[in-house]
Design an enzyme around this catalytic site. Structure first.
Site, PDB file in Angstrom:
ATOM      1  N   CYS A 149      53.819   1.913 -24.275  1.00  0.00           N
ATOM      2  CA  CYS A 149      52.647   1.552 -25.380  1.00  0.00           C
ATOM      3  C   CYS A 149      52.462   2.390 -26.500  1.00  0.00           C
ATOM      4  O   CYS A 149      52.647   1.660 -27.709  1.00  0.00           O
ATOM      5  CB  CYS A 149      51.336   1.875 -24.531  1.00  0.00           C
ATOM      6  SG  CYS A 149      51.377   3.542 -23.928  1.00  0.00           S
ATOM      7  N   HIS A 207      45.117   5.705 -27.361  1.00  0.00           N
ATOM      8  CA  HIS A 207      45.980   6.835 -27.915  1.00  0.00           C
ATOM      9  C   HIS A 207      45.691   6.551 -29.596  1.00  0.00           C
ATOM     10  O   HIS A 207      45.724   5.654 -30.012  1.00  0.00           O
ATOM     11  CB  HIS A 207      47.362   6.391 -27.705  1.00  0.00           C
ATOM     12  CG  HIS A 207      47.953   6.565 -26.379  1.00  0.00           C
ATOM     13  ND1 HIS A 207      47.870   7.608 -25.442  1.00  0.00           N
ATOM     14  CD2 HIS A 207      48.648   5.599 -25.769  1.00  0.00           C
ATOM     15  CE1 HIS A 207      48.349   7.286 -24.348  1.00  0.00           C
ATOM     16  NE2 HIS A 207      49.106   6.123 -24.476  1.00  0.00           N
ATOM     17  N   GLY A 239      59.889   9.856 -30.086  1.00  0.00           N
ATOM     18  CA  GLY A 239      60.636   9.646 -31.086  1.00  0.00           C
ATOM     19  C   GLY A 239      62.116   9.011 -30.564  1.00  0.00           C
ATOM     20  O   GLY A 239      62.628   7.885 -30.956  1.00  0.00           O
TER      21      GLY A 239
HETATM   22  P1  NAD Z   1      49.877   1.598 -11.986  1.00  0.00           P
HETATM   23  O1  NAD Z   1      49.988   2.712 -11.195  1.00  0.00           O
HETATM   24  O2  NAD Z   1      48.434   1.242 -12.685  1.00  0.00           O
HETATM   25  O3  NAD Z   1      50.433   0.253 -11.281  1.00  0.00           O
HETATM   26  C1  NAD Z   1      51.478   0.383 -10.679  1.00  0.00           C
HETATM   27  C2  NAD Z   1      51.604  -0.528  -9.346  1.00  0.00           C
HETATM   28  O4  NAD Z   1      52.841  -0.680  -8.951  1.00  0.00           O
HETATM   29  C3  NAD Z   1      50.331  -0.199  -8.474  1.00  0.00           C
HETATM   30  O5  NAD Z   1      49.779  -1.692  -8.155  1.00  0.00           O
HETATM   31  C4  NAD Z   1      51.331   0.359  -7.164  1.00  0.00           C
HETATM   32  O6  NAD Z   1      50.591  -0.150  -6.000  1.00  0.00           O
HETATM   33  C5  NAD Z   1      52.527  -0.378  -7.205  1.00  0.00           C
HETATM   34  N1  NAD Z   1      53.567   0.007  -6.655  1.00  0.00           N
HETATM   35  C6  NAD Z   1      53.791   1.519  -6.270  1.00  0.00           C
HETATM   36  N2  NAD Z   1      55.164   1.769  -5.906  1.00  0.00           N
HETATM   37  C7  NAD Z   1      55.424   0.527  -5.632  1.00  0.00           C
HETATM   38  C8  NAD Z   1      56.860   0.290  -5.068  1.00  0.00           C
HETATM   39  N3  NAD Z   1      57.516   1.256  -4.528  1.00  0.00           N
HETATM   40  N4  NAD Z   1      56.991  -1.197  -5.091  1.00  0.00           N
HETATM   41  C9  NAD Z   1      55.965  -2.016  -5.587  1.00  0.00           C
HETATM   42  N5  NAD Z   1      54.862  -1.799  -6.147  1.00  0.00           N
HETATM   43  C10 NAD Z   1      54.577  -0.349  -6.076  1.00  0.00           C
HETATM   44  O7  NAD Z   1      50.887   1.777 -12.932  1.00  0.00           O
HETATM   45  P2  NAD Z   1      50.921   1.368 -14.436  1.00  0.00           P
HETATM   46  O8  NAD Z   1      50.174   1.946 -15.342  1.00  0.00           O
HETATM   47  O9  NAD Z   1      50.439  -0.439 -14.563  1.00  0.00           O
HETATM   48  O10 NAD Z   1      52.525   1.367 -15.164  1.00  0.00           O
HETATM   49  C11 NAD Z   1      53.505   0.475 -14.490  1.00  0.00           C
HETATM   50  C12 NAD Z   1      54.587   0.854 -15.575  1.00  0.00           C
HETATM   51  O11 NAD Z   1      54.211   0.512 -16.995  1.00  0.00           O
HETATM   52  C13 NAD Z   1      55.261   2.044 -15.718  1.00  0.00           C
HETATM   53  O12 NAD Z   1      56.464   2.170 -16.031  1.00  0.00           O
HETATM   54  C14 NAD Z   1      54.506   2.589 -16.970  1.00  0.00           C
HETATM   55  O13 NAD Z   1      55.073   3.950 -17.559  1.00  0.00           O
HETATM   56  C15 NAD Z   1      54.276   1.734 -17.682  1.00  0.00           C
HETATM   57  N6  NAD Z   1      53.348   1.550 -18.864  1.00  0.00           N
HETATM   58  C16 NAD Z   1      52.006   1.955 -18.452  1.00  0.00           C
HETATM   59  C17 NAD Z   1      51.012   2.113 -19.611  1.00  0.00           C
HETATM   60  C18 NAD Z   1      49.618   2.557 -19.126  1.00  0.00           C
HETATM   61  O14 NAD Z   1      49.143   3.102 -19.969  1.00  0.00           O
HETATM   62  N7  NAD Z   1      49.112   2.512 -18.010  1.00  0.00           N
HETATM   63  C19 NAD Z   1      51.209   1.666 -20.712  1.00  0.00           C
HETATM   64  C20 NAD Z   1      52.524   1.058 -20.984  1.00  0.00           C
HETATM   65  C21 NAD Z   1      53.625   0.953 -19.993  1.00  0.00           C
END
Ligand code: NAD
Length: 339
Positions: A141, A220, A195
């Site tokens: 993000c 953020h 970065g």
């Molecule tokens: P989250 O914890 O909200 O969701 C993850 C989901 O994956 C959950 O539903 C969980 O039950 C499921 N899960 C967990 N282990 C699993 C497995 N082994 N197999 C299948 N499903 C599984 O996480 P999120 O915030 O949505 O983040 C997901 C990705 O996106 C990460 O790489 C994170 O860094 C990235 N991301 C997050 C954000 C944020 O602010 N939340 C922003 C941008 C990118």
């Protein structure tokens, strides 16, 4: 491939938003979503009509909870052209092996390292680099936010160097797992990883970052300072930022003084889940002095990467060659406009 069949692995913060966004597009459809546990989110997914696929060990818990499933995750692979992997960071390696064995494409998220895919994606900066790729990664993000604004500025007046201080939200609004409640937590590993992550898409950009975790969940905030190859005045900087895709200009004068009001704007716009897909830039906080440019921007961490995931599917599945055309389609479907 006229309509891409998309699977979403990990129906959490990002996954559930990507599923809804894909469903709104005309050239792709959701073949299924995966859940590991029969939580309230699984019930909502079922109520929305998404087919749910689970790991083999979760078949019984879902049956016990009375939530109907369509099959196991492995069975979903046979029904999709591409998986959007939204699992928590660091399980990507394991899933990449499974996607490879199944011969399907996959998009990973910013929690995974660039090295997992070798190519990282941002719609504004490098849409074509994922063209036809089997694997790509939509950057985080914060990185998405930085690329949305720094790429157009760099194209207009080459950036000699940029330094960004990131004030990070402690947790997402739906999380109860904690963060600083009464304090600010500086990242002591400097410069921070943000970065180098920007450089995974713009390798030539000289950029350093620092980060401080704050007791807020909404967004953020970035304080950007850039040194340009040439002088620029504030009005030119404003023109560039106003024209940048998925950047929403706001102003303190109109009552948006904090991230709280920026999110209130998203609620007033009637977006799905009150999401602010655009990077919010304060018009009255953009200042150029000689060849130095300063501005603030806010990033809605739960949603800014969602339109990029949709565009990344189009690039990887060769649905639309032109980045602007893909972005226009995505934005129309999600209600993103410059208005
Ligand atoms: P989250 O914890 O909200 O969701 C993850 C989901 O994956 C959950 O539903 C969980 O039950 C499921 N899960 C967990 N282990 C699993 C497995 N082994 N197999 C299948 N499903 C599984 O996480 P999120 O915030 O949505 O983040 C997901 C990705 O996106 C990460 O790489 C994170 O860094 C990235 N991301 C997050 C954000 C944020 O602010 N939340 C922003 C941008 C990118």
């Amino acid at each position: 491939m006229s309509v891409a069949k998309v699977g979403i692995n990990g129906y959490g913060t990002i996954g559930k938003r990507v599923a809804d966004a894909v469903r709104r597009q005309g050239d792709m459809e959701v073949a299924g979503v995966t859940k590991t546990r029969p939580t309230f989110e699984a019930r909502v997914a079922a109520a929305k009509g998404f087919d749910i696929y689970v790991p083999p060990e979760s078949v019984k818990p879902f049956a016990d909870a009375g939530i109907e499933i369509a099959g196991t995750i492995g069975e979903l692979y046979g029904k999709v052209d591409i998986m959007v992997d939204c699992t928590p960071g660091d399980v990507g390696e394991r899933y990449k092996a499974e996607y490879s064995a199944a011969g399907i494409k996959a998009i990973f998220q910013g929690g995974e390292d660039h090295s997992l895919t070798g190519v990282s994606f941002n719609s504004t900066a490098n849409y074509r680099e994922s063209w036809g790729a089997q694997f790509s990664r939509v950057v985080s993000c914060n990185t998405t936010g930085l690329l949305r604004t720094l790429c157009p500025i760099d194209r207009a007046a080459k950036i000699r160097g940029a330094h960004v201080t990131i004030v990070r939200r402690a947790a997402d609004p739906g999380d109860s797992k904690g963060g600083p409640v009464n304090g600010l937590e500086p990242s002591l590993k400097l410069p921070t990883h943000h970065g180098p992550d920007v450089q995974s898409v713009m390798p030539w950009l000289n950029i350093t970052t620092m980060a401080v975790k704050a007791s807020t969940t909404l967004m953020h905030l970035h304080a950007v300072a850039a040194e340009l190859e040439r002088d620029m005045d504030s009005s030119e900087a404003l023109e560039i930022l106003r024209g940048a895709p998925r950047v929403r200009m706001v102003s303190g004068k109109s009552g948006i003084k904090t991230t709280a009001e920026a999110m209130e704007l998203a609620r007033d716009l009637g977006r799905d889940r009150s999401d602010m897909y655009e990077i919010v830039v304060w018009e009255d906080g953009v200042k150029a002095v000689g060849n130095r440019l300063y501005f603030y921007q806010a990033v809605h961490q739960e949603s800014d990467v969602v339109p990029e995931n949709v565009d990344c599917i189009r690039s990887m599945c060769k649905l639309e060659e032109d980045a602007s055309a893909s972005m226009a389609m995505t934005d129309r479907a999600l209600g993103i406009s410059k208005g």
